[in-house]
Design a protein around this motif. Structure first.
Motif, PDB file in Angstrom:
ATOM      1  N   GLN A 102     -28.237   2.737  18.900  1.00  0.00           N
ATOM      2  CA  GLN A 102     -28.523   3.766  19.972  1.00  0.00           C
ATOM      3  C   GLN A 102     -28.259   4.989  19.511  1.00  0.00           C
ATOM      4  O   GLN A 102     -29.399   5.933  19.699  1.00  0.00           O
ATOM      5  CB  GLN A 102     -27.874   3.410  21.338  1.00  0.00           C
ATOM      6  CG  GLN A 102     -28.411   2.139  22.105  1.00  0.00           C
ATOM      7  CD  GLN A 102     -27.657   1.996  23.410  1.00  0.00           C
ATOM      8  OE1 GLN A 102     -26.579   2.560  23.516  1.00  0.00           O
ATOM      9  NE2 GLN A 102     -27.808   0.994  24.091  1.00  0.00           N
ATOM     10  N   LYS A 103     -27.357   5.413  19.050  1.00  0.00           N
ATOM     11  CA  LYS A 103     -27.027   6.854  18.750  1.00  0.00           C
ATOM     12  C   LYS A 103     -27.953   7.125  17.492  1.00  0.00           C
ATOM     13  O   LYS A 103     -28.276   8.359  17.380  1.00  0.00           O
ATOM     14  CB  LYS A 103     -25.275   6.899  18.350  1.00  0.00           C
ATOM     15  CG  LYS A 103     -24.439   6.812  19.350  1.00  0.00           C
ATOM     16  CD  LYS A 103     -22.962   7.061  19.004  1.00  0.00           C
ATOM     17  CE  LYS A 103     -21.991   7.063  20.308  1.00  0.00           C
ATOM     18  NZ  LYS A 103     -22.418   7.859  21.242  1.00  0.00           N
ATOM     19  N   SER A 136     -28.217  10.931  16.350  1.00  0.00           N
ATOM     20  CA  SER A 136     -26.910  11.540  16.560  1.00  0.00           C
ATOM     21  C   SER A 136     -25.773  10.974  15.681  1.00  0.00           C
ATOM     22  O   SER A 136     -24.960  10.128  15.750  1.00  0.00           O
ATOM     23  CB  SER A 136     -26.504  11.208  18.175  1.00  0.00           C
ATOM     24  OG  SER A 136     -25.030  11.901  18.439  1.00  0.00           O
ATOM     25  N   ASP A 180     -16.150   8.826  12.930  1.00  0.00           N
ATOM     26  CA  ASP A 180     -14.628   8.924  13.691  1.00  0.00           C
ATOM     27  C   ASP A 180     -14.566  10.385  13.786  1.00  0.00           C
ATOM     28  O   ASP A 180     -14.173  10.992  12.444  1.00  0.00           O
ATOM     29  CB  ASP A 180     -13.684   8.059  12.849  1.00  0.00           C
ATOM     30  CG  ASP A 180     -12.544   7.733  13.399  1.00  0.00           C
ATOM     31  OD1 ASP A 180     -12.088   8.885  14.309  1.00  0.00           O
ATOM     32  OD2 ASP A 180     -11.755   7.183  12.975  1.00  0.00           O
ATOM     33  N   SER A 181     -13.999  10.960  14.778  1.00  0.00           N
ATOM     34  CA  SER A 181     -13.768  12.261  14.891  1.00  0.00           C
ATOM     35  C   SER A 181     -12.411  12.770  14.112  1.00  0.00           C
ATOM     36  O   SER A 181     -12.382  13.626  13.636  1.00  0.00           O
ATOM     37  CB  SER A 181     -13.443  12.672  16.232  1.00  0.00           C
ATOM     38  OG  SER A 181     -12.637  11.940  17.087  1.00  0.00           O
ATOM     39  N   GLN A 210     -31.150   7.963  18.739  1.00  0.00           N
ATOM     40  CA  GLN A 210     -31.173   9.461  19.151  1.00  0.00           C
ATOM     41  C   GLN A 210     -31.010  10.674  18.165  1.00  0.00           C
ATOM     42  O   GLN A 210     -30.904  11.739  18.422  1.00  0.00           O
ATOM     43  CB  GLN A 210     -30.267   9.568  20.227  1.00  0.00           C
ATOM     44  CG  GLN A 210     -30.288   8.504  21.311  1.00  0.00           C
ATOM     45  CD  GLN A 210     -28.951   8.599  22.126  1.00  0.00           C
ATOM     46  OE1 GLN A 210     -27.995   9.104  22.016  1.00  0.00           O
ATOM     47  NE2 GLN A 210     -28.901   7.468  23.212  1.00  0.00           N
ATOM     48  N   LYS A 226     -17.345   1.002  27.870  1.00  0.00           N
ATOM     49  CA  LYS A 226     -18.679   0.940  27.943  1.00  0.00           C
ATOM     50  C   LYS A 226     -19.643  -0.328  28.419  1.00  0.00           C
ATOM     51  O   LYS A 226     -20.661  -0.689  27.825  1.00  0.00           O
ATOM     52  CB  LYS A 226     -19.352   1.209  26.402  1.00  0.00           C
ATOM     53  CG  LYS A 226     -18.574   2.587  25.828  1.00  0.00           C
ATOM     54  CD  LYS A 226     -19.075   3.550  26.551  1.00  0.00           C
ATOM     55  CE  LYS A 226     -18.745   5.284  25.664  1.00  0.00           C
ATOM     56  NZ  LYS A 226     -19.449   6.168  26.272  1.00  0.00           N
ATOM     57  N   GLU A 256     -23.325  12.640  13.866  1.00  0.00           N
ATOM     58  CA  GLU A 256     -22.171  13.102  14.153  1.00  0.00           C
ATOM     59  C   GLU A 256     -21.323  12.350  15.367  1.00  0.00           C
ATOM     60  O   GLU A 256     -20.273  12.083  15.082  1.00  0.00           O
ATOM     61  CB  GLU A 256     -22.197  14.519  14.541  1.00  0.00           C
ATOM     62  CG  GLU A 256     -22.532  15.677  13.255  1.00  0.00           C
ATOM     63  CD  GLU A 256     -22.435  17.018  13.851  1.00  0.00           C
ATOM     64  OE1 GLU A 256     -22.150  17.253  15.054  1.00  0.00           O
ATOM     65  OE2 GLU A 256     -22.656  17.727  13.065  1.00  0.00           O
ATOM     66  N   ASP A 257     -22.228  11.888  16.313  1.00  0.00           N
ATOM     67  CA  ASP A 257     -21.417  11.032  17.389  1.00  0.00           C
ATOM     68  C   ASP A 257     -21.049   9.883  16.678  1.00  0.00           C
ATOM     69  O   ASP A 257     -20.359   8.815  17.426  1.00  0.00           O
ATOM     70  CB  ASP A 257     -22.478  10.809  18.638  1.00  0.00           C
ATOM     71  CG  ASP A 257     -22.583  12.182  19.278  1.00  0.00           C
ATOM     72  OD1 ASP A 257     -21.836  12.895  19.097  1.00  0.00           O
ATOM     73  OD2 ASP A 257     -23.476  12.484  20.016  1.00  0.00           O
ATOM     74  N   VAL A 258     -21.664   9.266  15.661  1.00  0.00           N
ATOM     75  CA  VAL A 258     -21.244   7.922  15.176  1.00  0.00           C
ATOM     76  C   VAL A 258     -19.870   8.296  14.435  1.00  0.00           C
ATOM     77  O   VAL A 258     -19.126   7.057  14.571  1.00  0.00           O
ATOM     78  CB  VAL A 258     -22.230   7.243  14.302  1.00  0.00           C
ATOM     79  CG1 VAL A 258     -22.054   6.270  13.439  1.00  0.00           C
ATOM     80  CG2 VAL A 258     -23.615   7.025  14.952  1.00  0.00           C
ATOM     81  N   THR A 294     -16.701   4.468  12.688  1.00  0.00           N
ATOM     82  CA  THR A 294     -16.600   4.860  13.859  1.00  0.00           C
ATOM     83  C   THR A 294     -15.173   4.991  14.414  1.00  0.00           C
ATOM     84  O   THR A 294     -14.843   5.633  15.269  1.00  0.00           O
ATOM     85  CB  THR A 294     -17.434   4.161  14.969  1.00  0.00           C
ATOM     86  OG1 THR A 294     -16.866   2.704  14.968  1.00  0.00           O
ATOM     87  CG2 THR A 294     -18.867   3.853  14.632  1.00  0.00           C
TER      88      THR A 294
END
Length: 328
Positions: A233-234, A239, A245-246, A237, A222, A241-243, A213
Motif C-alpha cells: 500500500q505504501k 511512499s 525503519d525510522s 502511494q 492497524k 520513506e514511510d516504509v 520496516t
C-alpha cells in the motif's frame, strides 16, 4: 532414527549437570523450554527440552534431531547432541549469545537496533542457509521466521529450528498437514496445502519486510493488517520513506534499500511460480550489501540502470503502479 555418528547422545542426568538443574531459561516455544548450559570443556550450549505432554513436540524432536544431524552449513545452527532417555527428550545445540533477529528488530533487545549493513548481512547469511537446504539437501524448512534466525557474538546469522523441515523429491507438490507460524505462511500453501521450496521463499520475503520496516508481520494496531499488504500500500502511494525503519535515521544507500524492497515484493507474490528461488535471493542480497558497503566507504555508486530499479505493485482495482527511486 538415523543419527550422524559425530552427534553425542546424553542421558537426563547429564543434561541436569550441563544446565545446573535447568536453572536458566533462554527461550520458549511449541516444542518446550530452552535452557542455557555448559559442557565439561566450558563450551556454552542451548538445551531444548521437549514438553512431555505434547505428542506433536515428540514428533518435532525426532525430526529436528534427524535434520540437524544430516545437514552441515556455517549458517545453520550446529547440533551438539540429543537426549532420548525414556520419556525425557531434548536437543543440545550451539549457543548463540545475541538471541534472535526478532529480538533485535522489536523484541527484548530492540534498544540495540541494527544498522542497515548489519541487517543486510544477517539476511544474506540466512538466505545462504536456506539455499543450501533447498538446493543441497532437497529440504523445505517450513517455519522460516525472524525468531528462528539466531545471532552470534559478531551478529553472524544461523537458521534454527528444523523440527518441521521436510525432505522433498522430484514431486515437491505433495499434500501434507499445514504447518508454520501465522504471519509467515505462504497464502498459496495455506489454500492448497501444496508444499514446495517457494513456501520458504514467501516466509523469507516477510522477514525481508520486517528487516526494512522494523515492524511485526501482523500489525494489531492497524486492525490486524499484514505487513505485505501494508508495504505494498505504501509503495503504491509512492511512499518509500514511510516504509523504511525510522531508526536508520537516513543512514543507508537509497538504491540498496530500493533493490531490497523490490526483492521482498517479489518473494511475497501470491503465486509461487512468480517468486524467485533462494539462489536468486542470495545474488540480489549480495548486490544490496555491496551497494551499502560502497556508501560506507565513501565510494560513489556506479551509474547503472536496471529493471530492478522499478517496482510494479498491483492495486485492488487490478491496475499496476510502477515507480522508481529519485535520482540522486
Amino acid at each position: 532414527m538415523q543419527i550422524h555418528n559425530e552427534v553425542k547422545k546424553f542421558n537426563h542426568e547429564e543434561l541436569k549437570d550441563i544446565t545446573n538443574n535447568f536453572i536458566r531459561t533462554i527461550g520458549r516455544g511449541g516444542f518446550g523450554i530452552v535452557y542455557h548450559g555448559y559442557l565439561e570443556n566450558q563450551i556454552e550450549v542451548a538445551v531444548k527440552v521437549c514438553s512431555l505432554e505434547s505428542t506433536q513436540a515428540n514428533k518435532q524432536f525426532l525430526a529436528e534431531v534427524r535434520s540437524l544431524s544430516l545437514v552441515h552449513h556455517k549458517n545453520l545452527v550446529k547440533l551438539v547432541g540429543y537426549c532420548k532417555d525414556g520419556a525425557n527428550l531434548a536437543v543440545v545445540y550451539e549457543y548463540l549469545p545475541r538471541g534472535s533477529l526478532f529480538d533485535h528488530l522489536r523484541g527484548k533487545d530492540s534498544s540495540s537496533s541494527l544498522n542497515w549493513r548489519i541487517r543486510l548481512n544477517i539476511v544474506l547469511e540466512a538466505a545462504q542457509a536456506l539455499d543450501y537446504l533447498h538446493t543441497g539437501c532437497g529440504m523445505v524448512h517450513r517455519d522460516v521466521k525472524s525468531s528462528n534466525i539466531l545471532l552470534g557474538q559478531n551478529f553472524e546469522a544461523k537458521v534454527s529450528d528444523l523440527g518441521l523441515a521436510r525432505m522433498f523429491s522430484a514431486d515437491v507438490n505433495s499434500i501434507i498437514t499445514l504447518s508454520g507460524t501465522p504471519g509467515y505462511i505462504d497464502p498459496e500453501y495455506h489454500l492448497t496445502f501444496t508444499l514446495n521450496e517457494k513456501s520458504d521463499v514467501y516466509s523469507f520475503g516477510v522477514i525481508l519486510m520486517e528487516v526494512v520496516t522494523g515492524v511485526r508481520p501482523i500489525l494489531i494496531a492497524k486492525e490486524n493488517i499484514h505487513i505485505v499488504k501494508l508495504v505494498k500500500q505504501k509503495l503504491a502511494q509512492g511512499s518509500m520513506e514511510d516504509v523504511v525503519d525510522s531508526r536508520f535515521d537516513g543512514e543507508y544507500d537509497t538504491h540498496s534499500v530500493w533493490k531490497f524492497v523490490e526483492l521482498a515484493v517479489r518473494c511475497t507474490r501470491d503465486e509461487a511460480a512468480d517468486r524467485p528461488t533462494m539462489a536468486d535471493v542470495v545474488v540480489h542480497l549480495k548486490d544490496c550489501l555491496q551497494i551499502e558497503e560502497r556508501r560506507q566507504k565513501g565510494k560513489p555508486e556506479p551509474n547503472e540502470k536496471s529493471d530492478t530499479n522499478t517496482i510494479s505493485i498491483s492495486t485492488p482495482q487490478n491496475s499496476t503502479v510502477s515507480f522508481a527511486p529519485d535520482s540522486r
